[in-house]
Design an enzyme around this catalytic site. Structure first.
Site, mmCIF file in Angstrom:
data_model
loop_
_atom_site.group_PDB
_atom_site.id
_atom_site.type_symbol
_atom_site.label_atom_id
_atom_site.label_comp_id
_atom_site.label_asym_id
_atom_site.label_seq_id
_atom_site.Cartn_x
_atom_site.Cartn_y
_atom_site.Cartn_z
ATOM 1 N N GLU A 143 33.719 55.815 29.528
ATOM 2 C CA GLU A 143 33.519 54.479 30.073
ATOM 3 C C GLU A 143 32.055 54.040 29.990
ATOM 4 O O GLU A 143 31.573 53.325 30.844
ATOM 5 C CB GLU A 143 33.979 54.442 31.535
ATOM 6 C CG GLU A 143 35.437 54.771 31.722
ATOM 7 C CD GLU A 143 35.851 54.736 33.178
ATOM 8 O OE1 GLU A 143 35.951 53.626 33.728
ATOM 9 O OE2 GLU A 143 36.044 55.804 33.764
ATOM 10 N N SER A 165 43.952 58.758 41.779
ATOM 11 C CA SER A 165 43.594 58.971 43.183
ATOM 12 C C SER A 165 44.818 59.107 44.071
ATOM 13 O O SER A 165 45.865 58.496 43.827
ATOM 14 C CB SER A 165 42.739 57.807 43.692
ATOM 15 O OG SER A 165 41.488 57.775 43.041
ATOM 16 N N ASN A 212 27.964 55.326 44.400
ATOM 17 C CA ASN A 212 26.525 55.272 44.195
ATOM 18 C C ASN A 212 25.805 56.459 44.832
ATOM 19 O O ASN A 212 24.730 56.850 44.381
ATOM 20 C CB ASN A 212 25.968 53.949 44.735
ATOM 21 C CG ASN A 212 26.265 52.795 43.787
ATOM 22 O OD1 ASN A 212 26.995 52.955 42.809
ATOM 23 N ND2 ASN A 212 25.713 51.630 44.069
ATOM 24 N N GLU A 213 26.406 57.042 45.872
ATOM 25 C CA GLU A 213 25.817 58.250 46.450
ATOM 26 C C GLU A 213 25.865 59.398 45.434
ATOM 27 O O GLU A 213 24.892 60.157 45.277
ATOM 28 C CB GLU A 213 26.577 58.647 47.726
ATOM 29 C CG GLU A 213 26.328 57.732 48.914
ATOM 30 C CD GLU A 213 27.037 56.397 48.800
ATOM 31 O OE1 GLU A 213 26.665 55.462 49.535
ATOM 32 O OE2 GLU A 213 27.967 56.272 47.969
ATOM 33 N N GLN A 250 46.818 53.330 36.209
ATOM 34 C CA GLN A 250 46.158 54.637 36.329
ATOM 35 C C GLN A 250 46.642 55.347 37.587
ATOM 36 O O GLN A 250 46.471 54.845 38.693
ATOM 37 C CB GLN A 250 44.638 54.457 36.382
ATOM 38 C CG GLN A 250 43.876 55.772 36.482
ATOM 39 C CD GLN A 250 42.370 55.568 36.556
ATOM 40 O OE1 GLN A 250 41.906 54.472 36.847
ATOM 41 N NE2 GLN A 250 41.606 56.606 36.295
ATOM 42 N N GLY A 251 47.242 56.525 37.418
ATOM 43 C CA GLY A 251 47.717 57.302 38.549
ATOM 44 C C GLY A 251 46.870 58.542 38.760
ATOM 45 O O GLY A 251 47.272 59.655 38.397
#
Length: 391
Positions: free
Chosen positions: A244, A129, A377-378, A126-127
């Site tokens: 997902e 980030s 989680n934020e 996966q490209g």
């Protein structure tokens, strides 16, 4: 709350449990259960075993290998897989690029890639980030410039999980720098053996090399490898990330690890003639985690019941938030049960320490990432405050 499956779904659960515990290599399952690192070959073998039985990509369209199952059956499939210690199908293939190609790809791309993607004959990376485009993914700066029948790609991706094994990489690139940032992005499929593409490992806090940087220097990509419409990559990225749902809360795996922790506590001496499980504080801690996992499982089923055919239930953010917190809490319990032996992590040093004590600290350290990836989680708390609490 009492949970009862229909008779058909109970039979389905039993069928999945029997397959996962008898047809998948016991050596592979033992590696997962004992917290050891799987090899590339083991991951491929496990997925190919599932795919041969039609169990690798049940959520894909049926014409490309899907099973047409209900959301509940997909949940049962995933939970029983985790419970048995079976590696889940490689997410980059099964949950990310496979559904994208099935939905947005050309007929040629579907024929070329989907069978090999389901069978893990192609290992996808996966490209997405970049160093300055993580949570703000739309700020990515890797560029693709059209040159005849090719794109020329330059830039850098980071945190590319298992990129050292990758054959191809699905990559978000900037194809129009003159429009707002979300509007000028496209997706390309890039062969990782292409000249000018380099994978550089990143050492993690647990001492492993699970993630990588990927550098592109004048990498030439056939124009036919564009997925979907030019400058339509942001729409595709949102589709991919929203695909997902299954596995967002790793209930089965966390329950399996907690059960193992309980057994280990029962077998481990406290040095005073008893076992660690004789300690009331240890027992209370295990019971509390068991109760929280039961609540999480019921929440997962509630989400499944309200997700069929529509957008994910808002409580899916609760699953991600609580699921990762419980993963981390159980990994911390394992470290505490190992005590001073948890310091002797990694390879066998010739001591007579139990093997399980060598994996608990690397696992604990590695799982610090769980509350960051897949939407930190934020961010999940912000979603919960807006969509559930109405704040």
């Amino acid at each position: 709350m009492q949970l009862e499956l229909s008779e058909d779904d109970q039979e389905f659960r039993a069928e999945m449990r029997a397959f996962f515990t008898t047809e998948v290599s016991e050596e592979i399952r033992r590696t997962v259960i004992e917290g050891r690192e799987l090899t590339r070959d083991q991951i491929v073998e496990a997925q190919q075993t599932l795919n041969a039985a039609g169990l690798a990509v049940p959520h894909w369209p049926e014409e490309y290998g899907g099973r047409g199952w209900s959301e509940l059956r997909r949940h049962i499939w995933h939970e029983e897989m985790q419970r048995a210690g079976v590696p889940t199908p490689l997410a980059f293939n099964a949950s990310m690029i496979g559904p994208v190609i099935a939905h947005f790809g050309t007929e040629e791309q579907k024929q070329q890639f989907l069978p090999k993607t389901a069978n893990l004959d192609i290992w996808w990376s996966q490209g997405f980030s970049e160093p300055d485009a993580g949570s703000d993914l739309a700020s990515l700066r890797t560029t693709a410039v059209r040159d005849g029948e090719e794109w020329v790609v330059n830039g850098q991706k980071t945190w590319t999980t298992l990129g050292q094994f990758g054959d191809w990489i699905f990559t978000l690139v900037r194809t129009d720098p003159d429009v707002k940032k979300q509007a000028g992005i496209s997706m390309l499929l890039i062969d990782m053996t292409s000249p000018g593409l380099e994978v550089r490992p990143i050492e993690l806090i647990d001492g492993g090399f699970e993630v990588n940087e990927v550098w592109f220097e004048d990498v030439r990509v056939p124009a036919a490898n564009l997925v979907g419409e030019l400058n339509g990559g942001w729409t595709i990225a949102k589709f991919l990330l929203g695909n997902e749902r299954v596995g967002v809360a790793p209930v089965g795996a966390t329950k399996r690890i907690l059960a193992r922790a309980k057994d280990l506590a029962k077998e481990t001496s406290d040095g005073e003639g008893g076992t660690l499980l004789d300690d009331p504080l240890v027992r209370a801690r295990i019971v509390e985690l068991e109760n929280e996992l039961l609540a999480l499982e019921l929440t997962a089923l509630r989400v499944v019941a309200h997700s069929a055919g529509g957008e994910p239930h808002p409580a899916s953010s609760v699953l991600k938030l609580k699921g990762t917190e419980l993963q981390q809490a159980v990994s911390e319990l394992m470290v505490d049960l190992a005590g001073p032996a948890s310091v002797a992590s990694g390879a066998d040093d010739g001591s007579d320490l139990p093997d399980w004590t060598r994996t608990v600290t690397p696992t604990y350290l590695n799982l610090r990432k769980a509350s960051i990836y897949g939407g930190s989680n934020e961010i999940q708390r912000q979603i919960i405050s807006r969509t559930i609490l109405g704040l």
